[in-house]
Design a protein around this motif. Structure first.
Motif, PDB file in Angstrom:
ATOM      1  N   LEU A   1       0.693  -1.224  -0.160  1.00 40.30           N
ATOM      2  CA  LEU A   1      -0.042  -0.022   0.125  1.00 40.30           C
ATOM      3  C   LEU A   1       0.986   1.495  -0.019  1.00 40.30           C
ATOM      4  O   LEU A   1       0.584   1.941  -0.881  1.00 40.30           O
ATOM      5  CB  LEU A   1      -0.830  -0.042   1.205  1.00 40.30           C
ATOM      6  N   PHE A   2       1.795   1.284   0.894  1.00 39.81           N
ATOM      7  CA  PHE A   2       2.847   2.396   0.827  1.00 39.81           C
ATOM      8  C   PHE A   2       3.596   2.527  -0.384  1.00 39.81           C
ATOM      9  O   PHE A   2       3.640   3.731  -0.891  1.00 39.81           O
ATOM     10  CB  PHE A   2       3.633   2.268   2.117  1.00 39.81           C
ATOM     11  N   SER A   3       3.969   1.549  -1.034  1.00 37.84           N
ATOM     12  CA  SER A   3       4.727   1.721  -2.250  1.00 37.84           C
ATOM     13  C   SER A   3       4.009   2.049  -3.347  1.00 37.84           C
ATOM     14  O   SER A   3       4.191   2.936  -4.124  1.00 37.84           O
ATOM     15  CB  SER A   3       5.324   0.173  -2.540  1.00 37.84           C
ATOM     16  N   ILE A   4       2.633   1.682  -3.315  1.00 42.26           N
ATOM     17  CA  ILE A   4       1.739   2.126  -4.500  1.00 42.26           C
ATOM     18  C   ILE A   4       1.407   3.580  -4.319  1.00 42.26           C
ATOM     19  O   ILE A   4       1.474   4.307  -5.308  1.00 42.26           O
ATOM     20  CB  ILE A   4       0.476   1.378  -4.497  1.00 42.26           C
ATOM     21  N   VAL A   5       1.354   4.117  -2.992  1.00 42.51           N
ATOM     22  CA  VAL A   5       0.904   5.465  -3.013  1.00 42.51           C
ATOM     23  C   VAL A   5       2.141   6.283  -3.270  1.00 42.51           C
ATOM     24  O   VAL A   5       1.989   7.277  -3.962  1.00 42.51           O
ATOM     25  CB  VAL A   5       0.385   5.656  -1.379  1.00 42.51           C
ATOM     26  N   GLY A   6       3.169   5.939  -2.801  1.00 48.72           N
ATOM     27  CA  GLY A   6       4.558   6.541  -3.230  1.00 48.72           C
ATOM     28  C   GLY A   6       4.691   6.739  -4.549  1.00 48.72           C
ATOM     29  O   GLY A   6       5.288   7.664  -5.159  1.00 48.72           O
ATOM     30  N   PHE A   7       4.852   5.397  -5.238  1.00 49.52           N
ATOM     31  CA  PHE A   7       4.791   5.610  -6.657  1.00 49.52           C
ATOM     32  C   PHE A   7       4.052   6.380  -7.330  1.00 49.52           C
ATOM     33  O   PHE A   7       4.417   7.036  -8.578  1.00 49.52           O
ATOM     34  CB  PHE A   7       4.755   3.841  -7.166  1.00 49.52           C
ATOM     35  N   LEU A   8       2.734   6.400  -6.954  1.00 45.11           N
ATOM     36  CA  LEU A   8       1.517   7.216  -7.707  1.00 45.11           C
ATOM     37  C   LEU A   8       1.942   8.661  -7.352  1.00 45.11           C
ATOM     38  O   LEU A   8       1.852   9.728  -8.399  1.00 45.11           O
ATOM     39  CB  LEU A   8       0.335   6.830  -7.286  1.00 45.11           C
TER      40      LEU A   8
END
Length: 178
Positions: free
Chosen positions: A18-25
């Motif tokens: 979840l954190f990685s997806i938010v950061g990537f976005l």
């Protein structure tokens, strides 16, 4: 104990993804991310605070584990998220600096705790040091960035969330292997 390990692995993995997806976005859609950076930071601190609070209670029976520190950091993160959402400052830059000070403080707590307990938990020192260093570096960047260039603040927050998520994913697989 196996059920406990599965739950911790799953929780760390889901939170890390979840954190990685938010950061990537946030890295690739900076316009949207810049509008909601305070809300995103508040949500990040809230989820991280809940994670640390639960981790402190789950590990309280392990000898030589500083579970009180995790509960303390968890409470601090929840308080920081509430204060970010209530926006005690009118200016977004003050909120970013506030977040940077908090992240630096949290990183120093984790770093010092890891150094003092490196003989007790030698197998987890790398991931704990990574977490502390990530918080110290990005916290210092958020403190200094508004004075240098405001345009990179949002990228700094996005990369911080991305690296925190990647660190959680690595720690989940490391924890599963133990």
């Amino acid at each position: 104990m196996i059920c406990f390990k599965k739950k911790v692995f799953r929780y760390l993995l889901i939170t890390g993804i979840l954190f990685s997806i938010v950061g990537f976005l946030g890295i690739f859609s900076t316009n949207i991310f810049s509008k909601y950076v305070i809300d995103i930071l508040a949500a990040f601190f809230f989820v991280s605070g809940i994670k640390n609070f639960i981790k402190g209670f789950q590990f309280r029976k392990i000898i030589n584990f500083h579970w009180g520190l995790y509960i303390f950091v968890g409470v601090l993160e929840i308080v920081a998220s509430i204060s970010l959402l209530s926006q005690p400052f009118n200016n977004q830059l003050y909120m970013i600096i506030y977040s940077g000070i908090f992240m630096t403080f949290k990183g120093l707590l984790i770093f010092v705790n890891t150094i003092f307990n490196r003989k007790i938990f030698p197998s987890s020192i790398n991931f704990s040091l990574n977490t502390g260093i990530i918080n110290i570096l990005f916290g210092a960047l958020l403190i200094g960035m508004p004075f240098i260039s405001e345009s990179f603040i949002f990228l700094c927050v996005a990369w911080y969330i991305f690296f925190s998520g990647a660190n959680l994913i690595l720690f989940a697989f490391y924890f599963k292997r133990l």
